[in-house]
Design an enzyme around this catalytic site. Structure first.
Site, PDB file in Angstrom:
ATOM      1  N   HIS A 240      -3.448   7.033  -5.794  1.00  0.00           N
ATOM      2  CA  HIS A 240      -3.184   8.433  -6.130  1.00  0.00           C
ATOM      3  C   HIS A 240      -3.261   8.612  -7.638  1.00  0.00           C
ATOM      4  O   HIS A 240      -3.196   7.647  -8.406  1.00  0.00           O
ATOM      5  CB  HIS A 240      -1.818   8.889  -5.610  1.00  0.00           C
ATOM      6  CG  HIS A 240      -0.660   8.120  -6.198  1.00  0.00           C
ATOM      7  ND1 HIS A 240      -0.231   8.291  -7.499  1.00  0.00           N
ATOM      8  CD2 HIS A 240       0.136   7.157  -5.663  1.00  0.00           C
ATOM      9  CE1 HIS A 240       0.791   7.483  -7.749  1.00  0.00           C
ATOM     10  NE2 HIS A 240       1.036   6.782  -6.648  1.00  0.00           N
ATOM     11  N   ASP A 366       7.001  -3.900  10.447  1.00  0.00           N
ATOM     12  CA  ASP A 366       7.494  -5.227  10.105  1.00  0.00           C
ATOM     13  C   ASP A 366       8.999  -5.184   9.835  1.00  0.00           C
ATOM     14  O   ASP A 366       9.463  -4.513   8.906  1.00  0.00           O
ATOM     15  CB  ASP A 366       6.751  -5.748   8.866  1.00  0.00           C
ATOM     16  CG  ASP A 366       6.892  -7.236   8.684  1.00  0.00           C
ATOM     17  OD1 ASP A 366       8.022  -7.683   8.377  1.00  0.00           O
ATOM     18  OD2 ASP A 366       5.903  -7.954   8.849  1.00  0.00           O
ATOM     19  N   SER A 381       2.674   1.897  -4.032  1.00  0.00           N
ATOM     20  CA  SER A 381       1.443   2.691  -4.053  1.00  0.00           C
ATOM     21  C   SER A 381       0.265   1.824  -4.486  1.00  0.00           C
ATOM     22  O   SER A 381       0.302   1.182  -5.537  1.00  0.00           O
ATOM     23  CB  SER A 381       1.579   3.867  -5.023  1.00  0.00           C
ATOM     24  OG  SER A 381       2.591   4.740  -4.603  1.00  0.00           O
TER      25      SER A 381
END
Length: 442
Positions: A240, A366, A381
């Protein structure tokens, strides 16, 4: 013409019209019409048009481009290039054309490394507007009176490019001493560039001329490396755009660096409160490479030294967006020290909108990752996602209402935004990946 012949022709026309109406109102036909104008696939990659239209035939001038006749239609091009597939009713009447761009397969080393990101902006960003109190105790608002607001980007001071908050302060003070006014060139949030004359005020506390603004010239944070391409040295990370912390605006970079980061702790996420990976780095000793672009799908740059991944010692292919499917994926990221670990998750939805990038909706499955982080946290990220041995995307955001869920972006879009597909076509001829990269992505 006899009445019988006329009747037969009318019946034939009626039958033909009925067939055409039945075809054009069918779900397969509507699916055909809704096909994209263009698709991208890798050479050697099989692409299936999942339609069932017995009276529609596909045509391509390129010999052997269509691997099968009839339905389902399969194409498996051997060479890169631009092709057009035309769908024809009865093999004669054109219905739809789809441009097929066949690109060379791209192989990258998956990341997962924790990195520190340091960006220096082109100009300085106004983070807030304040007041200046002079030596007599009077309060002034020079910047506000001149129309400056948070989010403005100051490009020039008296015609001189400004690169840092210290430089801006010095130029303003000099202008105040010399002539009592300073000329600013400012870029507004909507892209307009304006010029303003501001009257500095001598501050009663610092005895220096000021105009009443707080500014930011750098952005820093911790994220995750997504991939590295060994032949060109190019990397991509974050997934991003990097925005200014105070204004939320994208940082228009003039220079930037990535450094190795060590994860020293994790603040676990919980419903209504996003967690965070806490990282530490030393710029002088942990330098990895330079940043040349801050895009909507992450940062792009060049690494100074190669990197490796313990789970993928050799590069793996990048999946085209249309290869990505819902189902299990592996997320590579660091939650302690510098050790990359592999965690399980799943893609629960693939959203094609908003264009052009779309979104992958993901859910962490998980138990170890959920126990340690709560799911997806800030700092993850850019964590690469691998499915069926291919890099399919990167983690980008967490859902604040449920930290086990979040969003990702397609790896193909990161490759396109970085210009890596063009680089791989031309780097051999030019022999200078860094030069070529600067031309393509700056």
């Amino acid at each position: 013409m006899t009445d019988e012949r006329r009747l037969k022709r009318k019946l034939a026309g009626l039958v033909l019209a009925t067939i055409v109406i039945a075809i054009t109102t069918s779900v397969p036909f509507r699916t055909l019409v809704s096909l994209p104008d263009a698709i991208r696939i890798s050479s050697g990659q099989e692409h299936v048009f999942g339609l069932d239209l017995p009276l529609v035939r596909a045509h391509c001038d390129q010999q052997g481009f269509l691997a099968t006749e009839g339905w389902p239609l399969v194409i498996k091009p051997a060479a890169a290039g631009q092709y057009t597939v035309e769908f024809r009713l009865f093999g004669l009447i054109p219905l739809r054309r789809v441009a097929v761009e066949v690109v060379p397969p791209i192989y990258v080393v998956p990341g997962g490394h924790s990195i520190g990101v340091l960006l220096h902006s082109h100009g300085v960003i106004v983070s807030s507007v304040s007041t200046v109190t002079d030596q007599q105790g009077r309060v002034f608002r020079p910047a506000k009176d001149a129309g400056l607001v948070a989010g403005d980007l100051i490009l020039l001071v008296d015609g001189q490019p400004v690169r840092s908050d210290e430089q801006l302060a010095e130029l303003v003070h000099r202008a105040g001493v010399a002539r009592g006014a300073v000329e600013l060139e400012v870029q507004k949030r909507d892209g307009r560039v304006i010029r303003r004359t501001v009257t500095p005020v001598r501050c009663g506390t610092t005895d220096r001329f000021r105009i009443g603004i707080w500014v930011r010239d750098t952005a820093a944070g911790v994220g995750t490396l997504t991939f590295y391409e060994p032949e060109s040295g190019l990397f991509a990370a974050l997934g991003h755009v990097v925005t200014d912390h105070d204004t939320g605006q994208p940082v228009n970079i003039v220079a930037g660096r990535v450094v190795r980061s060590t994860v020293t702790g994790v603040e676990a996420g919980r419903r209504g409160h996003p967690g965070e990976i806490i990282g530490a780095f030393v710029e002088e000793t942990d330098l990895m490479g330079s940043i040349v672009k801050n895009s909507q799908v992450g940062i792009v740059g060049m690494l100074d030294t190669p990197i490796s991944n313990p789970y993928f010692p050799k590069p793996i292919p990048v999946a085209m967006s249309r290869e990505v499917r819902t189902g299990p994926v592996e997320i590579l990221t660091v939650v302690e020290g510098r050790n990359i670990k592999k965690f399980s998750a799943e893609i629960v939805e693939i959203r094609r909108d908003p264009l052009p990038y779309g979104r992958l909706v993901i859910r962490v499955t998980d138990e170890e990752l959920i126990k340690r982080t709560g799911g997806i946290v800030q700092g993850m990220s850019g964590s690469p996602m691998v499915q069926d041995g291919k890099l399919v995307g990167a983690v980008t955001h967490v859902l604040v209402s449920d930290p086990t869920r979040g969003y990702g972006v397609s790896a193909e879009w990161m490759v396109i935004e970085a210009g890596l597909d063009k680089i791989m076509r031309r780097v051999g001829a030019l022999g200078s990946p860094a030069l070529l990269l600067s031309k393509l992505v700056v």
